[in-house]
Enzyme design. Structure first.
Site, PDB file in Angstrom:
ATOM      1  N   HIS A 111       0.824  -1.226   0.000  1.00  0.00           N
ATOM      2  CA  HIS A 111       0.000   0.000   0.000  1.00  0.00           C
ATOM      3  C   HIS A 111       0.847   1.260   0.000  1.00  0.00           C
ATOM      4  O   HIS A 111       0.386   2.314   0.399  1.00  0.00           O
ATOM      5  CB  HIS A 111      -0.926   0.005   1.226  1.00  0.00           C
ATOM      6  CG  HIS A 111      -1.968  -1.064   1.160  1.00  0.00           C
ATOM      7  ND1 HIS A 111      -1.823  -2.272   1.779  1.00  0.00           N
ATOM      8  CD2 HIS A 111      -3.162  -1.105   0.520  1.00  0.00           C
ATOM      9  CE1 HIS A 111      -2.886  -3.026   1.538  1.00  0.00           C
ATOM     10  NE2 HIS A 111      -3.708  -2.341   0.775  1.00  0.00           N
ATOM     11  N   HIS A 112       2.107   1.147  -0.468  1.00  0.00           N
ATOM     12  CA  HIS A 112       2.960   2.347  -0.440  1.00  0.00           C
ATOM     13  C   HIS A 112       2.438   3.401  -1.410  1.00  0.00           C
ATOM     14  O   HIS A 112       2.795   4.559  -1.306  1.00  0.00           O
ATOM     15  CB  HIS A 112       4.416   1.985  -0.747  1.00  0.00           C
ATOM     16  CG  HIS A 112       4.647   1.596  -2.169  1.00  0.00           C
ATOM     17  ND1 HIS A 112       4.170   0.425  -2.696  1.00  0.00           N
ATOM     18  CD2 HIS A 112       5.282   2.233  -3.180  1.00  0.00           C
ATOM     19  CE1 HIS A 112       4.511   0.358  -3.970  1.00  0.00           C
ATOM     20  NE2 HIS A 112       5.178   1.444  -4.292  1.00  0.00           N
ATOM     21  N   ARG A 113       1.654   2.985  -2.373  1.00  0.00           N
ATOM     22  CA  ARG A 113       0.957   3.911  -3.272  1.00  0.00           C
ATOM     23  C   ARG A 113      -0.485   3.436  -3.386  1.00  0.00           C
ATOM     24  O   ARG A 113      -0.753   2.239  -3.304  1.00  0.00           O
ATOM     25  CB  ARG A 113       1.574   3.870  -4.671  1.00  0.00           C
ATOM     26  CG  ARG A 113       2.975   4.441  -4.762  1.00  0.00           C
ATOM     27  CD  ARG A 113       2.946   5.953  -4.832  1.00  0.00           C
ATOM     28  NE  ARG A 113       4.278   6.507  -4.959  1.00  0.00           N
ATOM     29  CZ  ARG A 113       5.044   6.900  -3.952  1.00  0.00           C
ATOM     30  NH1 ARG A 113       4.617   6.775  -2.710  1.00  0.00           N
ATOM     31  NH2 ARG A 113       6.234   7.421  -4.169  1.00  0.00           N
ATOM     32  N   LYS A 168      -3.247  -2.213  -7.610  1.00  0.00           N
ATOM     33  CA  LYS A 168      -3.600  -2.459  -9.013  1.00  0.00           C
ATOM     34  C   LYS A 168      -3.161  -3.840  -9.453  1.00  0.00           C
ATOM     35  O   LYS A 168      -2.077  -4.296  -9.103  1.00  0.00           O
ATOM     36  CB  LYS A 168      -2.866  -1.400  -9.861  1.00  0.00           C
ATOM     37  CG  LYS A 168      -3.262  -1.367 -11.297  1.00  0.00           C
ATOM     38  CD  LYS A 168      -4.496  -0.531 -11.513  1.00  0.00           C
ATOM     39  CE  LYS A 168      -5.031  -0.644 -12.922  1.00  0.00           C
ATOM     40  NZ  LYS A 168      -5.725  -1.925 -13.156  1.00  0.00           N
ATOM     41  N   LYS A 225       6.565  -4.446 -10.420  1.00  0.00           N
ATOM     42  CA  LYS A 225       6.365  -4.010 -11.807  1.00  0.00           C
ATOM     43  C   LYS A 225       5.998  -2.526 -11.846  1.00  0.00           C
ATOM     44  O   LYS A 225       6.597  -1.742 -12.574  1.00  0.00           O
ATOM     45  CB  LYS A 225       5.211  -4.859 -12.378  1.00  0.00           C
ATOM     46  CG  LYS A 225       5.045  -4.824 -13.847  1.00  0.00           C
ATOM     47  CD  LYS A 225       3.807  -5.629 -14.278  1.00  0.00           C
ATOM     48  CE  LYS A 225       3.885  -7.112 -13.959  1.00  0.00           C
ATOM     49  NZ  LYS A 225       2.769  -7.867 -14.574  1.00  0.00           N
ATOM     50  N   LYS A 276      -3.702  -8.522  -7.007  1.00  0.00           N
ATOM     51  CA  LYS A 276      -4.112  -9.517  -8.006  1.00  0.00           C
ATOM     52  C   LYS A 276      -5.337 -10.234  -7.468  1.00  0.00           C
ATOM     53  O   LYS A 276      -5.501 -10.363  -6.257  1.00  0.00           O
ATOM     54  CB  LYS A 276      -2.989 -10.542  -8.231  1.00  0.00           C
ATOM     55  CG  LYS A 276      -3.070 -11.235  -9.560  1.00  0.00           C
ATOM     56  CD  LYS A 276      -2.529 -10.341 -10.636  1.00  0.00           C
ATOM     57  CE  LYS A 276      -2.338 -11.001 -11.951  1.00  0.00           C
ATOM     58  NZ  LYS A 276      -1.433 -10.202 -12.800  1.00  0.00           N
ATOM     59  N   SER A 333      -2.965   0.807 -18.372  1.00  0.00           N
ATOM     60  CA  SER A 333      -4.050   0.851 -17.382  1.00  0.00           C
ATOM     61  C   SER A 333      -3.981   2.145 -16.581  1.00  0.00           C
ATOM     62  O   SER A 333      -4.987   2.759 -16.247  1.00  0.00           O
ATOM     63  CB  SER A 333      -3.931  -0.318 -16.396  1.00  0.00           C
ATOM     64  OG  SER A 333      -4.529  -1.476 -16.935  1.00  0.00           O
TER      65      SER A 333
HETATM   66  N1  GLU Z   1      -2.829  -8.417 -15.630  1.00  0.00           N
HETATM   67  C1  GLU Z   1      -1.867  -7.502 -16.153  1.00  0.00           C
HETATM   68  C2  GLU Z   1      -0.496  -7.736 -15.498  1.00  0.00           C
HETATM   69  O1  GLU Z   1      -0.214  -8.807 -15.015  1.00  0.00           O
HETATM   70  C3  GLU Z   1      -2.335  -6.052 -16.115  1.00  0.00           C
HETATM   71  C4  GLU Z   1      -2.643  -5.488 -14.765  1.00  0.00           C
HETATM   72  C5  GLU Z   1      -3.294  -4.100 -14.781  1.00  0.00           C
HETATM   73  O2  GLU Z   1      -3.429  -3.519 -15.850  1.00  0.00           O
HETATM   74  O3  GLU Z   1      -3.650  -3.640 -13.714  1.00  0.00           O
HETATM   75  O4  GLU Z   1       0.357  -6.897 -15.517  1.00  0.00           O
END
Ligand code: GLU
Length: 472
Positions: free
Chosen positions: A63-65, A69, A93, A105, A363
């Site tokens: 949760h640092h940002r 996502k 990432k 995720k 995204s």
């Molecule tokens: N599922 C993609 C990934 O593994 C995209 C995740 C996203 O756009 O939030 O990077």
């Protein structure tokens, strides 16, 4: 569990190697490594006359940002550990490519290819409602996206369910990305991961000194490419490598076999063939092999793109690969033990947290578009077009020559959303490669690009905690 352990073991090993290389203090190491929250829930869905129970997860790694996502995976084989590992990869990432999100995720244990569409819709809507009630979805909380087994359609269902439940949330479109363009999506999101794979590989291949070590000339032009997995990532990557990179796609693998054509597969003809609902294995323009689908990884080539499942390159096949460079389109396709073999063999590995970050990058653009309530290019397009037009006129006047029609077509139109998205993605991939390459150059303790990628990402996450004053 494969021959080389589970994905969570691999991610922890990669994380530990990089934290040791940058001498990250033990308390920070523990804090950053662990997944902050995981929900697991079961929910009923009507299937014909019966009620079926489904299991769903959503993990928030860091949760640092905010928001956190990451995609939603629909698969029969998924479990809580896999979701946690994939959420962790999302944190690193995002940090690596300077996308200001924490990692997350989600998943539902279901085979989307054997489930009727109406059932998938009920599963998706119910899953979203569960996330909503648990505060695991929202534009400022947690923003899902497509992953394996999901796409635009599922994202539209999620967005609609969230909108209905959140009543008057002005930003409700920003609760999920990867939506259809007609429903708050952004141009270029579908191709984004595959396009990012191309931009990242092209950047790596532009470095003459690095290519020399691989006995390759710089650039993608004329190079041979093999793709494992012809889904959203592999398909777009293959097409862009061919059309924009001038590369030759010599083999494509799917779960049930692979096709080979040493002269290069005609991807336009393959698209037409697939549009008739036919399998790639029946394509006349290549030779099909069905005995052992994983053997596609051993087809000789310059660039091998694993764009299917995790744990595909293991100690079992790492010595048999005949490529110069591995471009990881999938998440976690190479196990750490296999990677050690590849590095000894002098094969360059472009790591997943860098190379497949194009999806989450676009995204991020979609999310900012939704929050901003305005399409990219809307304000500046006409202004740019006018300026370009005047420059052309001034050049013609000064030189006394007319610019020919093909050149002129590039000027005087300004940038559309798709141009801005592609340029933003290209810049992001080039910049992140530079950071990674620099980390590799500067530290003797960092010997490969994956460790470099993790090191850069971990440092950024650690410094964001420092700036909050949590670790004085
Ligand atoms: N599922 C993609 C990934 O593994 C995209 C995740 C996203 O756009 O939030 O990077």
């Amino acid at each position: 569990m494969t021959q080389n352990g589970t994905l969570i073991d691999s991610v922890y090993r990669q994380f530990d190697a990089a934290s040791a290389a940058i001498r990250l203090p033990e308390d920070l190491r523990r804090h950053i490594r662990e997944c902050n929250a995981v929900v697991e829930f079961r929910f009923p869905v009507r299937v014909g006359k019966r009620i079926e129970m489904y299991t769903g997860w959503r993990a928030e790694h860091s949760h640092h940002r905010k928001p956190t996502k990451g995609g939603i995976r629909y698969s029969e084989h998924v479990d809580a550990d896999e979701v946690r590992a994939l959420a962790a990869l999302m944190s690193f990432k995002c940090a690596l490519v300077n996308v200001p999100f924490g990692g997350s995720k989600g998943a539902v244990r279901v085979n989307p290819y054997k489930t009727p569409v109406d059932v998938l819709e009920r599963i998706t809507r119910r899953y979203t409602a569960e996330l909503f009630n648990k505060r695991f979805i929202g534009p400022g909380i947690n923003v899902p996206a497509p992953d394996m087994g999901t796409g635009e359609r599922e994202m539209a269902w999620m967005s609609d369910t969230y909108d209905a439940m959140s009543q008057s949330d002005l930003n409700s479109f920003a609760c999920v990305t990867g939506k259809p363009v007609s429903q708050g999506g952004i141009a270029g999101r579908t191709e984004a991961t595959g396009r990012g794979v191309f931009y990242g590989t092209r950047e790596a291949m532009s470095r003459e000194e690095d290519m020399k070590k691989l006995k390759l000339t710089p650039g993608t032009e004329g190079k041979t490419v093999v793709v494992q997995g012809y889904g959203n990532v592999g398909r777009h990557a293959a097409q862009i490598f061919r059309k924009e990179g001038g590369a030759k796609v010599v083999a494509i693998g799917e779960w049930n076999g692979f096709i080979v054509n040493r002269d290069g597969i005609d991807l336009d003809a393959l698209e037409k063939h697939r549009a008739k609902g036919k399998s790639i294995l029946d394509f006349k323009g290549a030779k099909a092999h069905t005995k052992d689908p994983s053997k596609v990884l051993e087809v000789p080539c310059d660039v091998l793109i694993p764009a299917a499942l995790e744990n595909q390159i293991t100690t079992k096949n790492a010595r048999k690969l005949k490529c110069k460079l591995i471009a990881e389109g999938a998440n976690g396709p190479t196990t750490p033990d296999a990677e050690a073999i590849l590095l000894k063999r002098g094969i360059l590995v472009l790591p997943d947290i860098y190379l497949n970050a194009g999806g989450v990058t676009v995204s991020y653009f979609e999310w900012t578009k939704n929050i901003g309530h305005i399409r990219f290019g809307r304000m500046g397009k006409r202004l740019e077009a006018g300026r370009e037009h005047r420059i052309v006129q001034a050049v013609e006047k000064a030189t006394g020559k007319t610019i020919d029609e093909t050149d002129r077509a590039h000027f005087g139109k300004g940038s559309d959303e798709i141009d801005i998205v592609r340029s933003g993605l290209e810049g992001t991939m080039i910049e992140a490669y530079g950071e990674m390459r620099e980390a590799l150059r500067r530290s003797k303790r960092i010997q490969d690009l994956r460790t470099a990628a993790f090191a850069v990402a971990i440092k950024k996450i650690a410094s964001s905690y420092d700036s909050l004053g949590i670790f004085p």
